[in-house]
Design a protein around this motif. Structure first.
Motif, short mmCIF file in Angstrom:
data_model
loop_
_atom_site.label_atom_id
_atom_site.label_comp_id
_atom_site.label_asym_id
_atom_site.label_seq_id
_atom_site.Cartn_x
_atom_site.Cartn_y
_atom_site.Cartn_z
N LEU A 132 0.83 -1.20 0.00
CA LEU A 132 0.00 0.00 0.00
C LEU A 132 0.87 1.25 0.00
CD1 LEU A 132 -2.66 -0.98 2.69
CD2 LEU A 132 -3.05 -0.82 0.23
N ASP A 133 0.38 2.32 -0.65
CA ASP A 133 1.08 3.59 -0.52
C ASP A 133 0.62 4.28 0.76
OD1 ASP A 133 -1.40 4.78 -1.06
OD2 ASP A 133 -0.92 5.13 -3.16
N ARG A 134 1.23 5.42 1.07
CA ARG A 134 0.96 6.07 2.35
C ARG A 134 -0.51 6.46 2.50
NH1 ARG A 134 4.49 8.84 5.94
NH2 ARG A 134 3.35 10.19 7.39
N ARG A 135 -1.07 7.08 1.46
CA ARG A 135 -2.45 7.54 1.56
C ARG A 135 -3.39 6.38 1.76
NH1 ARG A 135 -4.78 11.43 -3.04
NH2 ARG A 135 -3.20 12.77 -2.11
N SER A 136 -3.20 5.32 1.01
CA SER A 136 -4.09 4.16 1.13
C SER A 136 -3.92 3.46 2.47
CB SER A 136 -3.81 3.18 -0.01
OG SER A 136 -3.97 3.82 -1.25
N PHE A 137 -2.70 3.43 2.95
CA PHE A 137 -2.45 2.82 4.26
C PHE A 137 -3.21 3.57 5.35
CE2 PHE A 137 0.07 2.61 8.20
CZ PHE A 137 0.05 1.24 8.42
N VAL A 138 -3.17 4.90 5.28
CA VAL A 138 -3.89 5.70 6.27
C VAL A 138 -5.39 5.43 6.17
CG1 VAL A 138 -4.54 8.07 6.89
CG2 VAL A 138 -2.14 7.51 6.44
N ALA A 139 -5.91 5.32 4.94
CA ALA A 139 -7.34 5.07 4.76
C ALA A 139 -7.73 3.70 5.32
CB ALA A 139 -7.69 5.15 3.29
N ARG A 140 -6.96 2.68 4.99
CA ARG A 140 -7.26 1.34 5.49
C ARG A 140 -7.13 1.27 7.01
NH1 ARG A 140 -6.62 -2.84 1.66
NH2 ARG A 140 -7.24 -2.05 -0.39
N ALA A 141 -6.09 1.91 7.54
CA ALA A 141 -5.88 1.90 8.99
C ALA A 141 -7.03 2.60 9.70
CB ALA A 141 -4.55 2.56 9.33
N ARG A 142 -7.53 3.70 9.09
CA ARG A 142 -8.66 4.42 9.67
C ARG A 142 -9.87 3.50 9.80
NH1 ARG A 142 -9.51 8.43 5.96
NH2 ARG A 142 -8.14 9.90 7.05
N GLU A 143 -10.13 2.72 8.76
CA GLU A 143 -11.26 1.79 8.81
C GLU A 143 -11.05 0.75 9.90
OE1 GLU A 143 -11.84 -0.01 5.02
OE2 GLU A 143 -11.54 1.86 3.95
N ARG A 144 -9.85 0.20 9.95
CA ARG A 144 -9.58 -0.88 10.90
C ARG A 144 -9.69 -0.40 12.34
NH1 ARG A 144 -5.40 -5.40 9.23
NH2 ARG A 144 -6.96 -5.31 7.57
N LEU A 145 -9.29 0.84 12.59
CA LEU A 145 -9.31 1.35 13.96
C LEU A 145 -10.69 1.76 14.42
CD1 LEU A 145 -6.01 3.45 13.89
CD2 LEU A 145 -6.38 1.23 14.97
N GLN A 146 -11.68 1.72 13.52
CA GLN A 146 -13.05 2.02 13.94
C GLN A 146 -13.57 0.95 14.88
OE1 GLN A 146 -14.94 4.69 13.10
NE2 GLN A 146 -13.33 5.61 11.86
N ALA A 147 -13.12 -0.29 14.70
CA ALA A 147 -13.61 -1.40 15.50
C ALA A 147 -12.74 -1.59 16.73
CB ALA A 147 -13.62 -2.68 14.67
N PRO A 148 -13.32 -2.06 17.85
CA PRO A 148 -12.52 -2.32 19.05
C PRO A 148 -11.46 -3.39 18.79
CG PRO A 148 -14.88 -2.32 19.55
CD PRO A 148 -14.76 -2.33 18.06
N GLY A 149 -10.39 -3.30 19.55
CA GLY A 149 -9.31 -4.28 19.41
C GLY A 149 -7.95 -3.63 19.50
N ALA A 150 -6.99 -4.37 20.01
CA ALA A 150 -5.64 -3.84 20.18
C ALA A 150 -4.83 -4.05 18.91
CB ALA A 150 -4.95 -4.53 21.35
N HIS A 151 -4.01 -3.05 18.57
CA HIS A 151 -3.13 -3.11 17.40
C HIS A 151 -1.76 -2.51 17.77
CE1 HIS A 151 -7.19 -3.10 15.70
NE2 HIS A 151 -6.70 -3.72 14.65
#
Length: 555
Positions: A132-151
């Motif tokens: 992933l490039d930087r922008r897409s990584f930020v977008a995907r990470a934003r989605e993933r962090l919406q849900a509870p859970g440790a990362h």
């Protein structure tokens, strides 16, 4: 040939709609004050037709899948002008759509496009590594962090990429980055997000089920590789930050900033370092500005001086010489290590001035020791040539004059050169190095083994000494790869009739291992850190009385 006005192409609404439909693209415009979201384009392909041509925020929330409603809220939330909108959202009965755009006009409106993910995915990837490039990584990470859970977010910075580019050229350096990207992909399970977020930075967002992602990255990427006939030994500076997903999770871009702050902190400890994010790192940016201000004029004020680290003959324990290392005696902060100020000096274009100052101070200090102690006539002092200094006009003339003025014998004053400086232009470097040797300087190849050298050049360059990088010496007991590199360099030095100095000797056990494989010299904290001129003279006197330099039993 000029076109008549009636022949010129005129953009019209029909052409716009046909183009958007053919590409399956939807244009959107969000006006929060009016609670109005407008769509133009291929709304059917993205299941947006029930909302077209315009709808309210409540309508689009109702049409989106329940698990994606938090993402829609993020798209609709008012942001400062220029703030980007990036989200992957699925409408009922449709495929995943990638929403991209930006906020306009002081937060009054936002506008952008929606494209089917299957058609847009290729643009999300870094073309060199396939991650992933930087922008897409930020977008995907934003989605993933919406849900509870440790990362855990880990950012790994490839040390010395600029030197790699200088030594090999950008095309060959790109091959190294591509290979590292492939290794990273193979090292992690599908649940981790992998990206290249900068020219020399890789990032991993790993769920709690992936244990020690920082170690996985290091074990995967810090393995030797061979590119275009060059042996490369990558090392990484690693920063990490833990995060809990959910409503209170920080935004992904902020999380990435924190991890990159930790990387900068890790670099302060030298190559191959690691650090975790803490709030204390937030003050570093302000400290850096203050440091830059104080650094101007520090050389001329005599605040930056050489400290001297002993180099010891392993077979006898006798002092063979010292390496002069720059230290900044700050009037308020005390002695500052070079990792804190050398990068700033480089940015300010003052490394050549520092190099000339260090050479003069070290040469005359050696001259003083030789006059005060007859036995000191056998020792040498080495000084590092800064990056690019080998190309400096008048370097050979200045070194020759310095050796004559300090009345030093041939070979007592030694210059240490990095591989990257040589590999930029080996033929030109060979000419300068031969002239320096003729002027009376001895020559050492510093940090040998770190990865960019070609042995065909080494065999025809006039070096007296190879210096093994401290990383390999420090890890040779726990890493068989490092041990093999150390043995190979020692054998190479013997075959080429070169002295070999191992940096990073931490204790007697390491010294014994090095002596067993035939290494000539060692230096490191096991003997002494870099000492002020006065402390070095005391250390020198004590070693003459005792017959050997003191050595720690264990580190």
């Amino acid at each position: 040939m000029s076109l008549r006005a009636q022949d010129r192409f005129v953009w019209d609404a029909t052409a716009t709609l046909e183009s958007l439909g053919a590409a399956d693209v939807v244009l959107w415009l969000w006006e929060p004050e009016l609670d109005r979201l407008r769509f133009t384009g291929a709304v059917r392909a993205l299941a947006l037709s029930p909302l077209a041509p315009e709808c309210s925020s409540a309508a689009i929330m109702a049409l989106s899948l329940p698990q994606d409603r938090a993402l829609i809220e993020e798209v609709l939330k008012v942001q400062p002008p220029g703030e980007e909108v990036v989200a992957r959202v699925r409408m009922r009965g449709g495929e995943v759509g990638v929403w991209r755009g930006a906020w306009l006009e002081d937060g009054v409106r936002a506008a952008g496009v929606v494209v089917p993910e299957v058609k847009f995915a290729a643009s999300e990837l870094d073309g060199l590594t396939g991650l992933l490039d930087r922008r897409s990584f930020v977008a995907r990470a934003r989605e993933r962090l919406q849900a509870p859970g440790a990362h855990t977010l880990v950012v790994a910075d490839l040390d010395r990429l600029r030197r790699l580019n200088e030594a090999l050229g950008h095309e060959r350096a790109d091959l190294v980055l591509a290979a590292l990207g492939s290794r990273l992909s193979a090292a992690f399970p599908p649940g981790a997000l992998l990206a290249r977020v900068g020219e020399d930075e890789f990032a991993v967002l790993a769920p709690v089920s992936v244990e020690r992602p920082d170690e996985i990255i290091r074990n995967a990427l810090e393995q030797p590789l061979r590119v275009a006939g060059f042996d490369i030994f990558p090392t990484l500076s690693i920063g990490a930050v833990a995060v809990e997903g959910g409503a209170d999770a920080p935004v992904a871009s902020e999380l990435l900033r924190r991890a990159e702050l930790a990387v900068e902190s890790a670099k302060g400890g030298g190559r191959g370092g690691a650090a975790s994010y803490g709030r204390a790192l937030e003050s570093d940016g302000l400290s850096r500005l203050a440091l830059e201000s104080d650094l101007r004029g520090a050389i001329s004020r005599g605040e930056i001086v050489p400290f001297y680290q002993p180099v010891v003959r392993l077979s006898t324990g006798a002092i063979a010489g010292f390496e002069a290392l720059a230290r900044w005696r700050h009037p308020r902060r005390g002695v500052i290590a070079p990792d804190e100020f050398l990068p700033l000096l480089a940015e300010m274009g003052l490394l050549v001035e520092l190099g000339a100052h260090m050479m003069a101070a070290a040469a005359f200090q050696l001259s003083d020791w030789r006059r005060a102690h007859r036995a000191a006539g056998e020792i040498s002092v080495s000084v590092n040539l800064s990056v690019g200094e080998i190309d400096r006009p008048n370097l050979v003339m200045d070194v020759g004059r310095l050796i004559r003025d300090a009345e030093l014998p041939k070979g007592a004053f030694k210059l240490e050169v990095t591989e990257s400086d040589i590999m930029r232009d080996p033929d030109s470097a060979a000419v300068v190095l031969n002239q320096l040797r003729d002027a009376g300087a001895a020559l050492a190849l510093d940090d040998f083994g770190t990865g960019f050298s070609s042995l065909s050049y080494l065999s025809r360059l006039p070096f007296d000494t190879l210096k093994i990088d401290r990383y390999f010496v420090r890890t040779m007991g726990s890493n068989e790869g490092s041990a093999k590199i150390v043995r190979s360099v020692v054998n190479l030095g013997r075959d080429l009739d070169l002295e070999v100095v191992a940096e990073g000797v931490e204790n007697a056990e390491v010294a014994r291992r090095l002596q067993d494989i035939g290494c000539d010299y060692g230096q490191g904290f096991g003997y002494a850190p870099a000492l002020s001129a006065q402390e070095a003279e005391v250390y020198l006197n004590e070693s003459y009385v005792d017959g050997t330099a003191p050595l720690k039993a264990r580190g």
